[in-house]
Write a protein that holds these residues in place. Structure first.
Motif, PDB file in Angstrom:
ATOM      1  N   SER A   1      17.562  75.167  80.549  1.00 24.48           N
ATOM      2  CA  SER A   1      16.843  75.917  79.506  1.00 24.48           C
ATOM      3  C   SER A   1      15.770  75.068  78.827  1.00 24.48           C
ATOM      4  N   LEU A   2      15.994  73.749  78.747  1.00 25.08           N
ATOM      5  CA  LEU A   2      14.942  72.917  78.142  1.00 25.08           C
ATOM      6  C   LEU A   2      13.808  72.631  79.120  1.00 25.08           C
ATOM      7  N   SER A   3      14.120  72.506  80.411  1.00 25.75           N
ATOM      8  CA  SER A   3      13.070  72.080  81.343  1.00 25.75           C
ATOM      9  C   SER A   3      12.287  73.240  81.960  1.00 25.75           C
ATOM     10  N   THR A   4      12.942  74.397  82.142  1.00 23.95           N
ATOM     11  CA  THR A   4      12.260  75.489  82.852  1.00 23.95           C
ATOM     12  C   THR A   4      10.954  75.940  82.187  1.00 23.95           C
ATOM     13  N   PRO A   5      10.908  76.139  80.858  1.00 20.21           N
ATOM     14  CA  PRO A   5       9.623  76.571  80.265  1.00 20.21           C
ATOM     15  C   PRO A   5       8.502  75.551  80.496  1.00 20.21           C
TER      16      PRO A   5
END
Lengths: 352, 352
Positions: free
Chosen positions: B22-26
């Motif tokens: 969730s932190l890296s995907t955006p």
């Protein structure tokens, strides 16, 4: 500092090219020698150091304008020419990574009078060795270990992204009937301008130049790259096969939408319209491969009549002038300025 | 610092994986969004964010072990998890660059239950977008602009070179009748270990870790990568198709010389010899594609009888133990140590 005497300092462009080649080639060969087998052999074949059977060869290393620029770039920042060597090597590695992949994507079977890597060693090796050369380019710069090396690598990465954008544009234009002059210039700026601009700016970065100086040298290189490509586009149609080593009407045979062609098509008038009709028919033709010399000569004559040749010559001169002018914005030894000017002059008058 | 309570702190591996995702995907999506058309679309298809018709899709993003490791890596150095996000994104970009190129080189038509990029968008786009993701990986790190970012990029470059070496070995082994256990382990260390090791070391570098700490985390990651691959090799033969999403006997169908196979062939004894005869015949067989379930089951049973399954299970446990032991050499918050241990445990017990 004494004013430059161009008649003395700028005479020997060939010595500058030779210096770039002789200082960078041993370092380039050592870097490529780090690749694991069989990638080292495939790369050595690509660079022309060995033939397809693995025997030592004396390859045509090309004009070597970029290495010469990287060394001058370091000197422009007040450093030694040697300081620019890793920049020259990294840029050559990126350039050759792109050649390996482009030849495969474009299905080109020949480069510098030899079978391309994918023809000799297969598509997988062309992909893999291209990837390895790209990684090696970053390695050669980053192992210097200084903040300057980090800044130089960032500029190389930006240039490589533009190079890839340019190839993407080139591929997409192939499937289109019409390409505007602006689109063609943008593509050539990405495919040729970006890496040449990088060559002449990151030598200075390694030599301690600030961003302003690097940006100015980059502007010189970008416009020089556009001049270089305009001349290439002229040679691709009207070049002397003896000098270029390519077939007559080389770019026309490949249906390239190069600057003279797109400028002629954009010009309007009877020759422009007739050219448009012929090229549209050619695009659908099944026997294009067997066209006679005369048929290509007709197309070349129409491009010239519509003004495409003259427009491209003027464009080369315009870009050359802007490149030279950019040098005014930066403080550097007058000898180096004269040599950068001489190299720019060479780029627009060359016959190959 | 209080001693870790594994029963509390390490329970939720899935939360760690989810945090990494969730932190890296955006940030990953924003980076990919910088690519020029049509490369952005091709990349979005590869990542599973859109389908072949360009409609939004909810792709299987994989297990996301590497992003979770990059965030823990930053925390191991005393920095925030967010500090590790560019490391996670850069590593995912390199991983996916290698998938795009490997699928084309290996001729693989399916990945994660979908047609591969070269099948849908053609070989040229697979090459080009792979190149672009590789360049983007360096860009994402270098644009941080700190000396730490330069050091992290250098480590990423080294890992990428190993990844390419591993793919070169994998390709060359395909054409050989016998591969030793050592060769197989070396190849898997390059193809899987190097990038996983990079993921868990460059987050710490961005967080200010010195080279000693980064090297120790890298050792943890390297052995964890080998454990991960040993488990993958077991699942590739005996995995439950419901869980793995792959066919039964998947690696046997692809004639992969994976660890259980090479260990069984090296073991000696009647089952090992019989297996060797069968695989030698398979290599020359023209109707291998139409083999029945029973024929693959026979080969799997021989591998097991010769000890290949047990040896590979033990190898996974050995590498897991060495990975955990490596963590002893580095000072870090006990909670992070417990989480890295929990992730290592997860890697060896997973069913998919």
């Amino acid at each position: 500092m004494p004013p430059a005497n161009p008649a003395v300092d700028t005479a020997d462009v060939h010595a500058l090219l030779e210096r770039g080649r002789s200082l960078s080639t041993p370092v380039l060969r050592a870097a490529v020698g780090r690749l694991a087998a069989p990638m080292d052999t495939v790369a050595a074949y690509h660079f022309g150091w060995i033939d397809a059977e693995g025997r030592p060869a004396d390859g045509d290393g090309g004009k070597a304008v970029r290495p010469a620029l990287s060394l001058l770039s370091a000197e422009a920042a007040g450093a030694t020419a040697e300081t620019g060597v890793p920049a020259a090597v990294a840029v050559e590695l990126v350039h050759n990574f792109s050649l390996l992949h482009d030849d495969l994507m474009d299905g080109d079977e020949q480069r510098r009078h030899r079978d391309t890597v994918w023809k000799v060693h297969g598509p997988a090796q062309a992909i893999l060795v291209g990837d390895a050369l790209f990684a090696l380019a970053n390695e050669v710069l980053l192992e210097i270990g200084t903040p300057e090396a980090g800044r130089a690598t960032r500029r190389l990465t930006t240039a490589t992204r533009k190079l890839i954008d340019g190839q993407a544009q080139d591929i997409s234009y192939e499937h289109r009937e019409r390409v505007t002059v602006e689109e063609c210039l943008e593509m050539e700026g990405n495919k040729t301008g970006a890496l040449l601009a990088c060559a002449v700016s990151i030598g200075a970065v390694l030599g301690g130049a600030d961003d302003r100086m690097a940006d100015t040298l980059e502007a010189y290189g970008h416009h020089l790259g556009l001049a270089f490509q305009a001349v290439d586009d002229l040679l691709g149609i009207w070049g002397d096969p003896e000098a270029t080593g390519k077939q007559t009407w080389s770019d026309l045979r490949q249906r390239k939408k190069s600057l003279p062609v797109v400028a002629a098509l954009a010009a309007g008038g009877p020759a422009s319209r007739r050219l448009g009709e012929l090229l549209a028919a050619d695009a659908k033709s099944n026997d294009f491969e067997t066209f006679s010399e005369e048929e290509f000569a007709t197309r070349a004559a129409l491009i010239e009549e519509a003004g495409g040749r003259e427009w491209t010559s003027q464009e080369a001169r315009r870009q050359h002038a802007v490149a030279i002018e950019a040098l005014d914005g930066v403080d550097m030894p007058e000898k180096v300025r004269a040599q950068l000017t001489a190299l720019a002059d060479f780029v627009v008058v060359r016959k190959r």
